[in-house]
Design a protein around this motif. Sequence first.
Motif, PDB file in Angstrom:
ATOM      1  N   GLU A  70       0.777  -1.235  -0.108  1.00  0.00           N
ATOM      2  CA  GLU A  70       0.003   0.090   0.131  1.00  0.00           C
ATOM      3  C   GLU A  70       0.846   1.245  -0.081  1.00  0.00           C
ATOM      4  N   ALA A  71       0.593   2.402  -0.728  1.00  0.00           N
ATOM      5  CA  ALA A  71       1.275   3.452  -0.658  1.00  0.00           C
ATOM      6  C   ALA A  71       1.010   4.210   0.668  1.00  0.00           C
ATOM      7  N   GLU A  72       2.111   4.821   0.911  1.00  0.00           N
ATOM      8  CA  GLU A  72       2.121   5.665   2.371  1.00  0.00           C
ATOM      9  C   GLU A  72       1.250   7.055   1.840  1.00  0.00           C
ATOM     10  N   VAL A  73       0.577   7.504   3.040  1.00  0.00           N
ATOM     11  CA  VAL A  73       0.043   8.780   2.975  1.00  0.00           C
ATOM     12  C   VAL A  73       1.254   9.907   3.326  1.00  0.00           C
ATOM     13  N   LEU A  74       1.328  10.964   2.286  1.00  0.00           N
ATOM     14  CA  LEU A  74       2.304  11.866   2.630  1.00  0.00           C
ATOM     15  C   LEU A  74       1.888  13.056   3.528  1.00  0.00           C
ATOM     16  N   ASP A  75       2.880  13.527   4.398  1.00  0.00           N
ATOM     17  CA  ASP A  75       2.731  14.590   5.220  1.00  0.00           C
ATOM     18  C   ASP A  75       3.310  15.765   4.555  1.00  0.00           C
ATOM     19  N   PRO A  76       2.355  16.580   4.398  1.00  0.00           N
ATOM     20  CA  PRO A  76       2.844  18.141   3.469  1.00  0.00           C
ATOM     21  C   PRO A  76       3.787  18.740   4.335  1.00  0.00           C
ATOM     22  N   VAL A  77       3.919  18.721   5.587  1.00  0.00           N
ATOM     23  CA  VAL A  77       4.731  19.511   6.307  1.00  0.00           C
ATOM     24  C   VAL A  77       6.156  18.768   6.264  1.00  0.00           C
ATOM     25  N   LEU A  78       6.037  17.666   6.567  1.00  0.00           N
ATOM     26  CA  LEU A  78       7.326  16.833   6.466  1.00  0.00           C
ATOM     27  C   LEU A  78       8.048  16.942   5.050  1.00  0.00           C
ATOM     28  N   LEU A  79       7.160  16.836   3.963  1.00  0.00           N
ATOM     29  CA  LEU A  79       7.651  16.817   2.667  1.00  0.00           C
ATOM     30  C   LEU A  79       8.273  18.199   2.315  1.00  0.00           C
ATOM     31  N   HIS A  80       7.520  19.425   2.750  1.00  0.00           N
ATOM     32  CA  HIS A  80       8.114  20.739   2.619  1.00  0.00           C
ATOM     33  C   HIS A  80       9.464  20.791   3.179  1.00  0.00           C
ATOM     34  N   SER A  81       9.602  20.418   4.350  1.00  0.00           N
ATOM     35  CA  SER A  81      10.851  20.383   5.019  1.00  0.00           C
ATOM     36  C   SER A  81      11.772  19.561   4.475  1.00  0.00           C
ATOM     37  N   LEU A  82      11.818  18.412   4.131  1.00  0.00           N
ATOM     38  CA  LEU A  82      12.835  17.706   3.223  1.00  0.00           C
ATOM     39  C   LEU A  82      13.054  18.320   2.054  1.00  0.00           C
ATOM     40  N   ALA A  83      12.198  18.827   1.241  1.00  0.00           N
ATOM     41  CA  ALA A  83      12.318  19.600  -0.114  1.00  0.00           C
ATOM     42  C   ALA A  83      13.151  20.898   0.019  1.00  0.00           C
ATOM     43  N   ASN A  84      12.829  21.623   1.055  1.00  0.00           N
ATOM     44  CA  ASN A  84      13.805  22.666   1.404  1.00  0.00           C
ATOM     45  C   ASN A  84      15.091  22.349   1.779  1.00  0.00           C
ATOM     46  N   SER A  85      15.272  21.252   2.642  1.00  0.00           N
ATOM     47  CA  SER A  85      16.642  20.716   2.792  1.00  0.00           C
ATOM     48  C   SER A  85      17.403  20.352   1.646  1.00  0.00           C
ATOM     49  N   ALA A  86      16.650  19.702   0.461  1.00  0.00           N
ATOM     50  CA  ALA A  86      17.279  19.274  -0.497  1.00  0.00           C
ATOM     51  C   ALA A  86      17.709  20.469  -1.290  1.00  0.00           C
ATOM     52  N   ASN A  87      17.168  21.453  -1.168  1.00  0.00           N
ATOM     53  CA  ASN A  87      17.271  22.863  -2.075  1.00  0.00           C
ATOM     54  C   ASN A  87      18.429  23.412  -1.414  1.00  0.00           C
ATOM     55  N   SER A  88      18.701  23.278   0.009  1.00  0.00           N
ATOM     56  CA  SER A  88      20.128  24.155   0.366  1.00  0.00           C
ATOM     57  C   SER A  88      21.461  23.774   0.005  1.00  0.00           C
ATOM     58  N   SER A  89      22.102  24.650   0.355  1.00  0.00           N
ATOM     59  CA  SER A  89      23.648  24.061  -0.070  1.00  0.00           C
ATOM     60  C   SER A  89      24.239  23.035   0.712  1.00  0.00           C
ATOM     61  N   GLY A  90      23.546  22.730   1.691  1.00  0.00           N
ATOM     62  CA  GLY A  90      24.188  21.491   2.489  1.00  0.00           C
ATOM     63  C   GLY A  90      23.441  20.086   1.971  1.00  0.00           C
ATOM     64  N   GLY A  91      22.434  20.386   1.337  1.00  0.00           N
ATOM     65  CA  GLY A  91      21.791  19.201   0.652  1.00  0.00           C
ATOM     66  C   GLY A  91      20.711  18.527   1.648  1.00  0.00           C
ATOM     67  N   LEU A  92      20.093  17.312   1.089  1.00  0.00           N
ATOM     68  CA  LEU A  92      19.036  16.786   1.901  1.00  0.00           C
ATOM     69  C   LEU A  92      19.730  16.181   3.204  1.00  0.00           C
ATOM     70  N   THR A  93      19.525  16.602   4.391  1.00  0.00           N
ATOM     71  CA  THR A  93      20.027  16.141   5.643  1.00  0.00           C
ATOM     72  C   THR A  93      18.916  15.560   6.287  1.00  0.00           C
ATOM     73  N   LEU A  94      18.993  14.091   6.755  1.00  0.00           N
ATOM     74  CA  LEU A  94      17.955  13.266   7.330  1.00  0.00           C
ATOM     75  C   LEU A  94      18.505  13.131   8.705  1.00  0.00           C
ATOM     76  N   GLU A  95      17.652  13.027   9.735  1.00  0.00           N
ATOM     77  CA  GLU A  95      17.797  12.648  10.842  1.00  0.00           C
ATOM     78  C   GLU A  95      17.024  11.578  10.992  1.00  0.00           C
ATOM     79  N   LEU A  96      17.284  10.173  10.617  1.00  0.00           N
ATOM     80  CA  LEU A  96      16.370   9.211  10.591  1.00  0.00           C
ATOM     81  C   LEU A  96      15.722   9.082  11.749  1.00  0.00           C
ATOM     82  N   ASP A  97      16.404   9.067  13.044  1.00  0.00           N
ATOM     83  CA  ASP A  97      15.881   8.464  14.472  1.00  0.00           C
ATOM     84  C   ASP A  97      14.618   9.673  14.763  1.00  0.00           C
ATOM     85  N   ASP A  98      15.020  11.229  14.453  1.00  0.00           N
ATOM     86  CA  ASP A  98      13.987  12.138  14.765  1.00  0.00           C
ATOM     87  C   ASP A  98      12.826  11.931  13.852  1.00  0.00           C
TER      88      ASP A  98
END
Length: 108
Positions: A70-98
């Motif tokens: 089954e496809a996951e339901v996406l959280d728009p807030v998390l999606l926006h946060s990850l997209a902003n991170s990917a667009n930054s000079s530091g790239g997409l930074t994940l805190e997997l535990d958080d």
Amino acid sequence: MGSLFYGSSASPIRMPDRILAHIKVVVATKLRRGESFTMSWRHPSGEPTGRSTLWIQSSIPLRFVFASAEAEVLDPVLLHSLANSANSSGGLTLELDDITEAVTSDAR
């Protein structure tokens, strides 16, 4: 638990399906635009201590494997946060535990 296979490595990067689904959207959007970027994360608890960084570009094979059919339901807030991170000079930074903790509490 989902798996991200990148390049010629036979060892996947393991993470919850819900997180992987969000990352898939961000990565696909960036690559569709022809934008390369880095993706970095600290190794989650239960794995050897350290951190990893990948250079994500369209010429490197990439495969997302989800444990659930089954496809996951996406959280728009998390999606926006990850997209902003990917667009930054530091790239997409994940805190997997958080992220795992936040996604788990949202699902309750």
